[in-house]
Design an enzyme around this catalytic site. Structure first.
Site, PDB file in Angstrom:
ATOM      1  N   GLU A 114       0.969  -1.027   0.237  1.00 32.06           N
ATOM      2  CA  GLU A 114      -0.056   0.048  -0.063  1.00 32.06           C
ATOM      3  C   GLU A 114       0.995   1.376   0.120  1.00 32.06           C
ATOM      4  OE1 GLU A 114      -3.144  -0.303  -0.444  1.00 32.06           O
ATOM      5  OE2 GLU A 114      -3.728  -2.316   0.532  1.00 32.06           O
ATOM      6  N   HIS A 158      -3.367   1.787   8.841  1.00 34.62           N
ATOM      7  CA  HIS A 158      -4.274   0.912   8.092  1.00 34.62           C
ATOM      8  C   HIS A 158      -4.167  -0.510   9.015  1.00 34.62           C
ATOM      9  CE1 HIS A 158      -6.436  -1.623   5.536  1.00 34.62           C
ATOM     10  NE2 HIS A 158      -5.365  -2.060   4.739  1.00 34.62           N
ATOM     11  N   HIS A 198      -7.494  -3.965   9.877  1.00 34.56           N
ATOM     12  CA  HIS A 198      -8.300  -4.679   9.592  1.00 34.56           C
ATOM     13  C   HIS A 198      -9.475  -5.077  10.724  1.00 34.56           C
ATOM     14  CE1 HIS A 198      -6.204  -6.536   5.651  1.00 34.56           C
ATOM     15  NE2 HIS A 198      -6.253  -5.344   5.622  1.00 34.56           N
ATOM     16  N   GLU A 217     -18.677   9.737  22.670  1.00 31.40           N
ATOM     17  CA  GLU A 217     -17.546  10.235  22.353  1.00 31.40           C
ATOM     18  C   GLU A 217     -16.823  10.388  20.897  1.00 31.40           C
ATOM     19  OE1 GLU A 217     -14.753   6.983  23.172  1.00 31.40           O
ATOM     20  OE2 GLU A 217     -13.158   8.408  23.608  1.00 31.40           O
ATOM     21  N   HIS A 273     -13.043  -4.490   3.493  1.00 37.26           N
ATOM     22  CA  HIS A 273     -11.540  -4.574   3.638  1.00 37.26           C
ATOM     23  C   HIS A 273     -10.880  -3.917   4.987  1.00 37.26           C
ATOM     24  CE1 HIS A 273      -7.103  -3.447   1.641  1.00 37.26           C
ATOM     25  NE2 HIS A 273      -7.043  -3.954   2.884  1.00 37.26           N
TER      26      HIS A 273
END
Ligand code: 13P
Ligand code: ZN
Length: 276
Positions: free
Chosen positions: A115, A139, A141, A169, A210
């Protein structure tokens, strides 16, 4: 290869350890980049090697000549602490922002994350949007955010409404809402461009089916943002599993009250769009 000792490395590793404990990094899931400030580069430059320049595959002139500590393609977050130089490394960009070279890490021929396009375009977009404050792109998952991408419309307003109205919150932690883009091929340039565009407005962007990625000035902020989103998503998934008609939830008026009480600066147009 010379080991590096620096406070940011411990922050990088404790994010990785914490996130693995949360279950967000099965196999090689996820990646992380840190834009290093000059004094931290000086602190570890004695361990640097002279890698060959390689084309980046795109141009990021806004972050030319910057250094990044970044995870390797195929690396497991659970293995970061045991073998950091194999699972991460330092890259430097050239003066045009079109080539990079490895200065440390990526042992045994490893390369930066698949990525990399996303990390470079998002680092550039967020550095400009935050006037140099943002340093982290992260990033992961997480399961509950992913689950919501099967039942909510894939729009920023639908996800923002779901999360803002689930835990008080949320509006405080992401007052600009959360971004959502279309499903795209992981690692693609298309995904990177859409992500960077969404990041100019938001600090977190959902990749349907994803995962999600977050930006932050510090490791703790990026991790905290992701944790808040995933916790609210988990509650939302539980509520939706119990009933299609919850008896109670946070209302538009409640969000207006939080906005005022904490001077969040959420524009009335955004509140109107989220609750339309
Ligand atoms: P990398 O191992 O190349 O970082 O890929 C993991 C991932 O989550 C891709 O989206
Ligand atoms: Zn991923």
């Amino acid at each position: 290869m010379a080991k590096i000792e620096a406070a940011f490395v411990e922050e990088f590793l404790s994010l990785a350890d914490g996130a693995v404990a949360q279950g967000w990094h099965e196999a090689n899931a996820g990646n992380l980049s840190y834009r290093m400030p000059p004094e931290q580069i000086d602190g570890i430059s004695g361990s640097f090697r002279q890698g060959a320049w390689e084309p980046l595959g795109l141009a990021v002139p806004g972050i030319a000549e910057q250094f990044f500590f970044i995870t390797a393609a195929g690396s497991y977050f659970r293995d970061m602490r045991a073998d950091l130089e194999h699972n991460a490394g330092v890259i430097e960009l050239d003066d045009a922002g079109t080539h990079y070279r490895v200065r440390w890490g990526f042992s045994e021929g490893r390369r930066p994350t698949s990525e990399l396009f996303m990390h470079m375009l998002c680092q550039e977009a967020k550095m400009i949007a935050s006037r140099d404050a943002n340093r982290i792109i992260y990033h992961a998952h997480p399961a509950n955010v992913n689950a919501l991408t099967f039942v909510l419309p894939l729009t920023s307003t639908a996800f923002t409404r779901e999360l803002w109205t689930t835990i008080s919150e949320c509006a405080m932690v992401f007052p600009r809402g959360i971004g959502v883009i279309d499903w795209m091929v992981p690692g693609s340039r298309e995904l990177a461009v859409a992500s960077a565009e969404a990041l100019e407005i938001h600090d977190a962007v959902v990749w349907p089916h994803h995962g999600i990625f977050c930006a932050g000035d510090t490791f703790a902020r990026a991790y905290g943002l992701l944790s808040t989103i995933e916790k609210a998503s988990e509650v939302a998934v539980k509520v939706r599993s119990m009933t299609t008609a919850p008896l109670n939830r946070i209302s538009k008026e409640d969000i207006c009250k939080i906005n005022e009480a904490y001077a969040l600066g959420i524009p009335p147009e955004l509140i109107a769009a989220v609750f339309q």
